[in-house]
Design a protein around this motif. Structure first.
Motif, short mmCIF file in Angstrom:
data_model
loop_
_atom_site.label_atom_id
_atom_site.label_comp_id
_atom_site.label_asym_id
_atom_site.label_seq_id
_atom_site.Cartn_x
_atom_site.Cartn_y
_atom_site.Cartn_z
N GLU A 147 15.06 -10.35 2.44
CA GLU A 147 14.58 -10.68 3.77
C GLU A 147 15.68 -10.46 4.80
OE1 GLU A 147 12.86 -14.59 3.83
OE2 GLU A 147 11.09 -13.92 2.70
N GLN A 148 16.92 -10.71 4.42
CA GLN A 148 18.05 -10.50 5.33
C GLN A 148 18.13 -9.03 5.75
OE1 GLN A 148 21.86 -11.59 3.72
NE2 GLN A 148 22.91 -11.30 5.65
N THR A 149 17.92 -8.11 4.81
CA THR A 149 17.94 -6.68 5.13
C THR A 149 16.82 -6.33 6.10
OG1 THR A 149 18.90 -6.15 2.97
CG2 THR A 149 17.79 -4.35 4.14
N LEU A 150 15.63 -6.86 5.86
CA LEU A 150 14.50 -6.59 6.77
C LEU A 150 14.80 -7.13 8.17
CD1 LEU A 150 11.51 -7.41 4.38
CD2 LEU A 150 12.40 -5.16 4.99
N HIS A 151 15.42 -8.30 8.25
CA HIS A 151 15.76 -8.87 9.56
C HIS A 151 16.85 -8.06 10.26
CE1 HIS A 151 13.04 -12.16 9.32
NE2 HIS A 151 13.68 -12.80 8.37
N LEU A 152 17.84 -7.59 9.52
CA LEU A 152 18.91 -6.78 10.13
C LEU A 152 18.36 -5.47 10.67
CD1 LEU A 152 21.92 -7.37 7.70
CD2 LEU A 152 21.74 -8.07 10.10
N LEU A 153 17.45 -4.85 9.92
CA LEU A 153 16.82 -3.62 10.41
C LEU A 153 16.08 -3.87 11.72
CD1 LEU A 153 15.49 -2.12 7.06
CD2 LEU A 153 17.17 -1.05 8.57
N ALA A 154 15.37 -5.00 11.78
CA ALA A 154 14.65 -5.35 13.01
C ALA A 154 15.61 -5.62 14.16
CB ALA A 154 13.76 -6.57 12.75
N LEU A 155 16.69 -6.34 13.87
CA LEU A 155 17.67 -6.70 14.90
C LEU A 155 18.32 -5.47 15.51
CD1 LEU A 155 19.32 -8.92 16.35
CD2 LEU A 155 20.94 -8.79 14.45
N PHE A 156 18.62 -4.47 14.70
CA PHE A 156 19.33 -3.28 15.19
C PHE A 156 18.40 -2.23 15.81
CE2 PHE A 156 22.63 -4.73 12.07
CZ PHE A 156 23.53 -5.15 13.04
N GLY A 157 17.12 -2.56 15.95
CA GLY A 157 16.21 -1.65 16.66
C GLY A 157 14.96 -1.26 15.90
N GLY A 158 14.83 -1.70 14.67
CA GLY A 158 13.65 -1.33 13.89
C GLY A 158 12.48 -2.29 14.04
N TRP A 159 12.59 -3.23 14.99
CA TRP A 159 11.53 -4.24 15.12
C TRP A 159 10.15 -3.66 15.42
CZ3 TRP A 159 8.74 -4.74 19.50
CH2 TRP A 159 9.29 -4.31 20.70
N PRO A 160 10.01 -2.53 16.17
CA PRO A 160 8.66 -2.01 16.35
C PRO A 160 8.02 -1.61 15.00
CG PRO A 160 10.10 -1.11 18.04
CD PRO A 160 10.98 -1.79 17.03
N GLY A 161 8.81 -0.98 14.15
CA GLY A 161 8.31 -0.62 12.82
C GLY A 161 7.97 -1.84 11.98
N ALA A 162 8.79 -2.90 12.12
CA ALA A 162 8.54 -4.14 11.39
C ALA A 162 7.25 -4.80 11.88
CB ALA A 162 9.72 -5.10 11.55
N ALA A 163 7.07 -4.84 13.20
CA ALA A 163 5.87 -5.47 13.78
C ALA A 163 4.60 -4.76 13.31
CB ALA A 163 5.96 -5.47 15.30
N ILE A 164 4.65 -3.43 13.29
CA ILE A 164 3.49 -2.65 12.85
C ILE A 164 3.27 -2.85 11.35
CG2 ILE A 164 2.58 -0.31 12.55
CD1 ILE A 164 4.08 0.37 15.23
N ALA A 165 4.36 -2.81 10.56
CA ALA A 165 4.23 -2.95 9.11
C ALA A 165 3.67 -4.30 8.71
CB ALA A 165 5.60 -2.72 8.45
N GLN A 166 4.14 -5.36 9.36
CA GLN A 166 3.67 -6.70 9.02
C GLN A 166 2.15 -6.80 9.12
OE1 GLN A 166 5.80 -9.59 11.37
NE2 GLN A 166 7.77 -8.90 10.59
N GLN A 167 1.60 -6.20 10.16
CA GLN A 167 0.15 -6.29 10.36
C GLN A 167 -0.62 -5.21 9.61
OE1 GLN A 167 -0.96 -9.03 11.75
NE2 GLN A 167 1.18 -9.59 12.04
N HIS A 168 -0.12 -3.98 9.67
CA HIS A 168 -0.82 -2.87 9.02
C HIS A 168 -0.80 -3.00 7.49
CE1 HIS A 168 -1.18 1.40 7.60
NE2 HIS A 168 -2.28 1.25 8.32
N LEU A 169 0.37 -3.36 6.94
CA LEU A 169 0.50 -3.49 5.49
C LEU A 169 0.16 -4.89 4.99
CD1 LEU A 169 3.91 -1.62 5.06
CD2 LEU A 169 1.61 -0.69 4.69
N ARG A 170 0.01 -5.84 5.93
CA ARG A 170 -0.23 -7.25 5.58
C ARG A 170 0.89 -7.76 4.68
NH1 ARG A 170 -1.95 -9.08 9.27
NH2 ARG A 170 -2.55 -10.97 8.21
N HIS A 171 2.13 -7.52 5.11
CA HIS A 171 3.30 -7.93 4.33
C HIS A 171 4.25 -8.73 5.21
CE1 HIS A 171 6.03 -7.89 1.00
NE2 HIS A 171 6.98 -7.25 1.68
N LYS A 172 4.68 -9.88 4.71
CA LYS A 172 5.57 -10.78 5.45
C LYS A 172 4.93 -11.25 6.75
CE LYS A 172 9.11 -10.40 2.63
NZ LYS A 172 9.57 -11.53 1.81
N SER A 173 3.62 -11.33 6.76
CA SER A 173 2.91 -11.71 8.00
C SER A 173 2.43 -13.16 7.98
CB SER A 173 1.71 -10.78 8.21
OG SER A 173 0.82 -10.87 7.13
N VAL A 174 2.65 -13.88 6.89
CA VAL A 174 2.16 -15.25 6.77
C VAL A 174 3.30 -16.26 6.69
CG1 VAL A 174 0.81 -16.83 5.34
CG2 VAL A 174 0.02 -14.49 5.67
#
Length: 195
Positions: A140-167
């Motif tokens: 989870e730390q790696t996923l958060h670091l990717l979001a922090l450094f600019g990957g958050w749009p991809g994370a936001a889409i993945a959470q909903q589209h893939l239904r992963h880490k969204s709950v």
């Protein structure tokens, strides 16, 4: 497939897996949270569980189609997609793309946001796939670091589209903090360039 019954003797809330001690045999059976039909209840030690034994890709026995003792089968409802997260991510990427095209935003930052968003989306997809096949997970730390450094749009889409880490509430709270920290840093950087 014959149903079996056992007691949950070990459970890791963070990794979302544990072991059932079957009533009939002595060897514990692995169970992942995804094996439970009722996804809303958190497993607890000493829960009596009815399940079917299946074999995973590595040839290990594990529980599947699990229900809690005395519980009627819950009809799985489709999880709702939070379109706000997806729209926010798409609008952000489109705004910085247009700003770059108009010469108001650095091209290197635009490329970084797009590339990190794709990498982050793929990291979520890999983690979800690993969870299903009980393989090596992305922390989870790696996923958060990717979001922090600019990957958050991809994370936001993945959470909903893939239904992963969204709950998971703690993960979602940290994700929104990383998003806000990234946007604040971007505004600070950009205001320094303009001023």
């Amino acid at each position: 497939m014959m149903k079996q019954k056992g007691k949950l003797v070990k459970w890791d809330n963070d990794k979302e897996f544990g072991f059932i001690q079957p009533m009939a045999v002595s060897k514990p059976i692995f169970i992942h949270k995804n094996a439970f039909i009722n996804k809303t209840r958190r497993p607890e030690l000493n829960d009596i569980i009815t399940y079917v034994v299946v074999t995973d890709r590595q040839g290990r026995a594990c529980a599947q189609h699990a229900t809690y003792s005395g519980e009627k089968r819950v009809v799985k409802q489709q999880k709702s997609v939070n379109r706000l997260s997806i729209y926010l991510a798409i609008i952000f990427l489109m705004l910085i793309s247009v700003a770059t095209w108009l010469g108001h935003f650095p091209r290197i930052l635009l490329i970084s946001y797009w590339m990190l968003s794709v990498v982050t989306y793929l990291a979520y997809a890999w983690d979800k796939s690993s969870a299903k096949r009980e393989g090596w997970r992305t922390s989870e730390q790696t996923l958060h670091l990717l979001a922090l450094f600019g990957g958050w749009p991809g994370a936001a889409i993945a959470q909903q589209h893939l239904r992963h880490k969204s709950v998971k509430k703690s993960f979602r709270i940290t994700f929104w903090f990383t998003l806000m920290a990234n946007v604040v840093a971007l505004v600070w950087y950009y205001s320094g360039k303009v001023g």
